[in-house]
Write a protein that holds these residues in place. Structure first.
Motif, PDB file in Angstrom:
ATOM      1  N   ALA A 123       0.834  -1.212   0.000  1.00  0.00           N
ATOM      2  CA  ALA A 123       0.000   0.000   0.000  1.00  0.00           C
ATOM      3  C   ALA A 123       0.865   1.257   0.000  1.00  0.00           C
ATOM      4  O   ALA A 123       0.568   2.234  -0.703  1.00  0.00           O
ATOM      5  CB  ALA A 123      -0.922  -0.015   1.219  1.00  0.00           C
ATOM      6  N   GLU A 124       1.928   1.234   0.793  1.00  0.00           N
ATOM      7  CA  GLU A 124       2.839   2.371   0.871  1.00  0.00           C
ATOM      8  C   GLU A 124       3.452   2.672  -0.486  1.00  0.00           C
ATOM      9  O   GLU A 124       3.519   3.838  -0.909  1.00  0.00           O
ATOM     10  CB  GLU A 124       3.927   2.026   1.889  1.00  0.00           C
ATOM     11  N   ARG A 125       3.887   1.640  -1.201  1.00  0.00           N
ATOM     12  CA  ARG A 125       4.523   1.821  -2.504  1.00  0.00           C
ATOM     13  C   ARG A 125       3.538   2.334  -3.548  1.00  0.00           C
ATOM     14  O   ARG A 125       3.944   2.957  -4.531  1.00  0.00           O
ATOM     15  CB  ARG A 125       5.136   0.504  -2.957  1.00  0.00           C
ATOM     16  N   HIS A 126       2.250   2.073  -3.332  1.00  0.00           N
ATOM     17  CA  HIS A 126       1.223   2.548  -4.267  1.00  0.00           C
ATOM     18  C   HIS A 126       0.511   3.797  -3.747  1.00  0.00           C
ATOM     19  O   HIS A 126      -0.545   4.169  -4.226  1.00  0.00           O
ATOM     20  CB  HIS A 126       0.224   1.427  -4.565  1.00  0.00           C
ATOM     21  N   ARG A 127       1.111   4.428  -2.730  1.00  0.00           N
ATOM     22  CA  ARG A 127       0.657   5.710  -2.190  1.00  0.00           C
ATOM     23  C   ARG A 127      -0.786   5.657  -1.685  1.00  0.00           C
ATOM     24  O   ARG A 127      -1.566   6.603  -1.843  1.00  0.00           O
ATOM     25  CB  ARG A 127       0.822   6.814  -3.249  1.00  0.00           C
ATOM     26  N   LEU A 128      -1.099   4.543  -1.055  1.00  0.00           N
ATOM     27  CA  LEU A 128      -2.407   4.404  -0.431  1.00  0.00           C
ATOM     28  C   LEU A 128      -2.315   4.843   1.017  1.00  0.00           C
ATOM     29  O   LEU A 128      -1.246   4.804   1.638  1.00  0.00           O
ATOM     30  CB  LEU A 128      -2.882   2.958  -0.512  1.00  0.00           C
ATOM     31  N   ASP A 129      -3.442   5.249   1.581  1.00  0.00           N
ATOM     32  CA  ASP A 129      -3.502   5.726   2.961  1.00  0.00           C
ATOM     33  C   ASP A 129      -3.406   4.540   3.919  1.00  0.00           C
ATOM     34  O   ASP A 129      -4.307   3.691   3.948  1.00  0.00           O
ATOM     35  CB  ASP A 129      -4.818   6.486   3.170  1.00  0.00           C
ATOM     36  N   PRO A 130      -2.347   4.431   4.732  1.00  0.00           N
ATOM     37  CA  PRO A 130      -2.224   3.291   5.648  1.00  0.00           C
ATOM     38  C   PRO A 130      -3.338   3.237   6.691  1.00  0.00           C
ATOM     39  O   PRO A 130      -3.748   2.153   7.106  1.00  0.00           O
ATOM     40  CB  PRO A 130      -0.854   3.488   6.293  1.00  0.00           C
ATOM     41  N   ALA A 131      -3.829   4.404   7.106  1.00  0.00           N
ATOM     42  CA  ALA A 131      -4.923   4.423   8.087  1.00  0.00           C
ATOM     43  C   ALA A 131      -6.200   3.849   7.477  1.00  0.00           C
ATOM     44  O   ALA A 131      -6.971   3.168   8.163  1.00  0.00           O
ATOM     45  CB  ALA A 131      -5.161   5.839   8.579  1.00  0.00           C
ATOM     46  N   LEU A 132      -6.413   4.111   6.191  1.00  0.00           N
ATOM     47  CA  LEU A 132      -7.580   3.554   5.521  1.00  0.00           C
ATOM     48  C   LEU A 132      -7.442   2.044   5.371  1.00  0.00           C
ATOM     49  O   LEU A 132      -8.409   1.303   5.588  1.00  0.00           O
ATOM     50  CB  LEU A 132      -7.759   4.215   4.151  1.00  0.00           C
ATOM     51  N   LEU A 133      -6.249   1.579   5.018  1.00  0.00           N
ATOM     52  CA  LEU A 133      -6.021   0.134   4.940  1.00  0.00           C
ATOM     53  C   LEU A 133      -6.282  -0.506   6.301  1.00  0.00           C
ATOM     54  O   LEU A 133      -6.922  -1.565   6.383  1.00  0.00           O
ATOM     55  CB  LEU A 133      -4.581  -0.141   4.494  1.00  0.00           C
ATOM     56  N   GLU A 134      -5.819   0.123   7.350  1.00  0.00           N
ATOM     57  CA  GLU A 134      -6.052  -0.400   8.691  1.00  0.00           C
ATOM     58  C   GLU A 134      -7.538  -0.555   8.974  1.00  0.00           C
ATOM     59  O   GLU A 134      -7.990  -1.588   9.481  1.00  0.00           O
ATOM     60  CB  GLU A 134      -5.412   0.524   9.725  1.00  0.00           C
ATOM     61  N   ARG A 135      -8.327   0.454   8.636  1.00  0.00           N
ATOM     62  CA  ARG A 135      -9.769   0.405   8.902  1.00  0.00           C
ATOM     63  C   ARG A 135     -10.449  -0.675   8.070  1.00  0.00           C
ATOM     64  O   ARG A 135     -11.348  -1.379   8.542  1.00  0.00           O
ATOM     65  CB  ARG A 135     -10.390   1.771   8.611  1.00  0.00           C
ATOM     66  N   ILE A 136     -10.044  -0.810   6.807  1.00  0.00           N
ATOM     67  CA  ILE A 136     -10.657  -1.817   5.939  1.00  0.00           C
ATOM     68  C   ILE A 136     -10.350  -3.216   6.447  1.00  0.00           C
ATOM     69  O   ILE A 136     -11.236  -4.087   6.503  1.00  0.00           O
ATOM     70  CB  ILE A 136     -10.177  -1.633   4.487  1.00  0.00           C
ATOM     71  N   LEU A 137      -9.107  -3.464   6.840  1.00  0.00           N
ATOM     72  CA  LEU A 137      -8.746  -4.778   7.360  1.00  0.00           C
ATOM     73  C   LEU A 137      -9.509  -5.092   8.647  1.00  0.00           C
ATOM     74  O   LEU A 137      -9.949  -6.224   8.864  1.00  0.00           O
ATOM     75  CB  LEU A 137      -7.240  -4.844   7.619  1.00  0.00           C
ATOM     76  N   ALA A 138      -9.669  -4.091   9.508  1.00  0.00           N
ATOM     77  CA  ALA A 138     -10.386  -4.304  10.765  1.00  0.00           C
ATOM     78  C   ALA A 138     -11.852  -4.625  10.541  1.00  0.00           C
ATOM     79  O   ALA A 138     -12.489  -5.290  11.363  1.00  0.00           O
ATOM     80  CB  ALA A 138     -10.250  -3.072  11.659  1.00  0.00           C
ATOM     81  N   ALA A 139     -12.409  -4.155   9.423  1.00  0.00           N
ATOM     82  CA  ALA A 139     -13.827  -4.384   9.132  1.00  0.00           C
ATOM     83  C   ALA A 139     -14.067  -5.682   8.371  1.00  0.00           C
ATOM     84  O   ALA A 139     -15.212  -6.115   8.231  1.00  0.00           O
ATOM     85  CB  ALA A 139     -14.378  -3.216   8.306  1.00  0.00           C
ATOM     86  N   GLY A 140     -13.004  -6.290   7.881  1.00  0.00           N
ATOM     87  CA  GLY A 140     -13.150  -7.437   6.995  1.00  0.00           C
ATOM     88  C   GLY A 140     -13.110  -8.781   7.697  1.00  0.00           C
ATOM     89  O   GLY A 140     -12.927  -8.869   8.914  1.00  0.00           O
ATOM     90  N   PRO A 141     -13.245  -9.853   6.911  1.00  0.00           N
ATOM     91  CA  PRO A 141     -13.336 -11.206   7.481  1.00  0.00           C
ATOM     92  C   PRO A 141     -12.026 -11.738   8.047  1.00  0.00           C
ATOM     93  O   PRO A 141     -12.026 -12.746   8.757  1.00  0.00           O
ATOM     94  CB  PRO A 141     -13.794 -12.053   6.283  1.00  0.00           C
ATOM     95  N   MET A 142     -10.921 -11.107   7.731  1.00  0.00           N
ATOM     96  CA  MET A 142      -9.624 -11.593   8.223  1.00  0.00           C
ATOM     97  C   MET A 142      -9.212 -10.957   9.537  1.00  0.00           C
ATOM     98  O   MET A 142      -8.144 -11.255  10.081  1.00  0.00           O
ATOM     99  CB  MET A 142      -8.543 -11.335   7.172  1.00  0.00           C
ATOM    100  N   ALA A 143     -10.042 -10.053  10.054  1.00  0.00           N
ATOM    101  CA  ALA A 143      -9.672  -9.325  11.269  1.00  0.00           C
ATOM    102  C   ALA A 143      -9.542 -10.269  12.458  1.00  0.00           C
ATOM    103  O   ALA A 143     -10.320 -11.205  12.633  1.00  0.00           O
ATOM    104  CB  ALA A 143     -10.709  -8.251  11.561  1.00  0.00           C
TER     105      ALA A 143
END
Length: 322
Positions: free
Chosen positions: A218-238
């Motif tokens: 995500a960092e290399r593709h300039r994505l927001d790490p905080a947004l990735l964190e929230r998406i992962l926390a909401a998903g089935p792998m949390a």
């Protein structure tokens, strides 16, 4: 002190009230103690759970580490031999086999008769089996009780214990483990508890390594790490692990819950056990390399989430293919 019955029976002055063990005023706390040897990141947190739950006697190579526990009411021993002499149950939370060899001596200086030794550190299964045999030959009893969890679950009494030993010995130490552990699973005879711990750690280490790689991607593709964190926390792998480590990765917080050197040690134990049994372990081979690289990069005092530094370093050096 020889002890042939359940510890709770032997120290009849201890009883349970509202889930906590308390000591009667008429008790003899100097004689009836649980011993705890080694107060590192995990050990100190675990021992803290036992203060107020059992009369506790502690020892640590660096005396300063005993001060918070002494302030909470624990006794402080002058040597490991004193702990073995005064405590019918002794918990060991030492870093590795060398540290265990320094403490558990078979030169006649320690009398293990009637003492139940509970080995809670992560060491090679073969070493644990041999240690148990030597303790039993010396008149002692032996229980493996490695735990799954890091410093925060230890502080909360939420560790998961895997225990192996004779049924009577496991029954004897189970009340002592309860203040530290949310669940206790019986795994048979030593070294099955430690082997199970290595299986659990295989999932933990590959999980956190994969999570670190996701944040680097995500960092290399300039994505927001905080947004990735929230998406992962909401998903089935949390999970508890994924959410806590994702927060560390998003915030670049390397404060220690599970330190890089400890994870590297466990990774090597897993790979060694896999090789000894001719078992393929491709993911753990890579993870072991990454944690070794993270340690060399100066993260020897940081949390395992800092393994992302090794992945970043590979990118910087152009190592983008296997």
């Amino acid at each position: 002190m020889a002890l042939d019955t359940n510890l709770g029976d032997a120290v009849g002055s201890l009883h349970e009230t509202s889930g906590r063990w308390i000591v009667d005023a008429a008790a003899e706390p100097v004689r009836h103690r649980v011993g705890f040897i080694s107060l590192g990141v995990m050990g100190a947190a675990m021992a803290a759970r036992l203060t107020g739950a059992w009369p506790l006697l502690v020892w640590n190579r660096t005396a300063a580490a005993t001060e918070p526990l002494a302030a909470a009411g624990a006794g402080v021993a002058g040597s490991p031999a004193e702990v073995f002499a005064r405590c019918p149950v002794v918990i060991l939370m030492l870093a590795d086999e060398r540290a265990l060899d320094d403490v558990v001596r078979f030169d006649g200086s320690v009398d293990y008769r009637g003492t139940t030794v509970v080995q809670m550190g992560t060491v090679a299964p073969a070493y644990s089996s041999a240690l148990g045999e030597r303790l039993r030959a010396a008149g002692g009893r032996y229980v493996e009780a490695p735990v799954s969890g890091s410093r925060q679950p230890a502080l909360e009494g939420a560790l998961i214990a895997m225990v192996a030993g004779d049924d009577a010995d496991v029954e004897r130490v189970t009340p002592v483990l309860r203040p530290m552990c949310a669940q206790i699973f019986r795994c048979g005879a030593p070294p099955d508890a430690l082997t199970m711990k290595l299986a659990v750690n295989t999932f933990l280490i590959t999980l956190v390594s994969g999570l670190a790689e996701a944040f680097h991607f995500a960092e290399r593709h300039r994505l927001d790490p905080a947004l990735l964190e929230r998406i992962l926390a909401a998903g089935p792998m949390a999970s508890t692990v994924s959410t806590s480590k994702a927060a560390k990765l998003a915030q670049e917080d390397w404060s220690v819950h599970a330190a890089i050197p400890d994870v590297l040690k466990n990774s090597r134990l897993i790979v060694d056990a896999a090789r000894r049994s001719a078992t393929a372990s491709p993911l753990m081979e890579v993870c072991t390399q990454l944690f070794a690289e993270a340690e060399r990069l100066g993260h020897d005092r940081d949390d395992m989430a800092a393994v992302v530094s090794a992945i970043r370093d590979r990118t910087a050096r152009g190592e983008v293919r296997p």
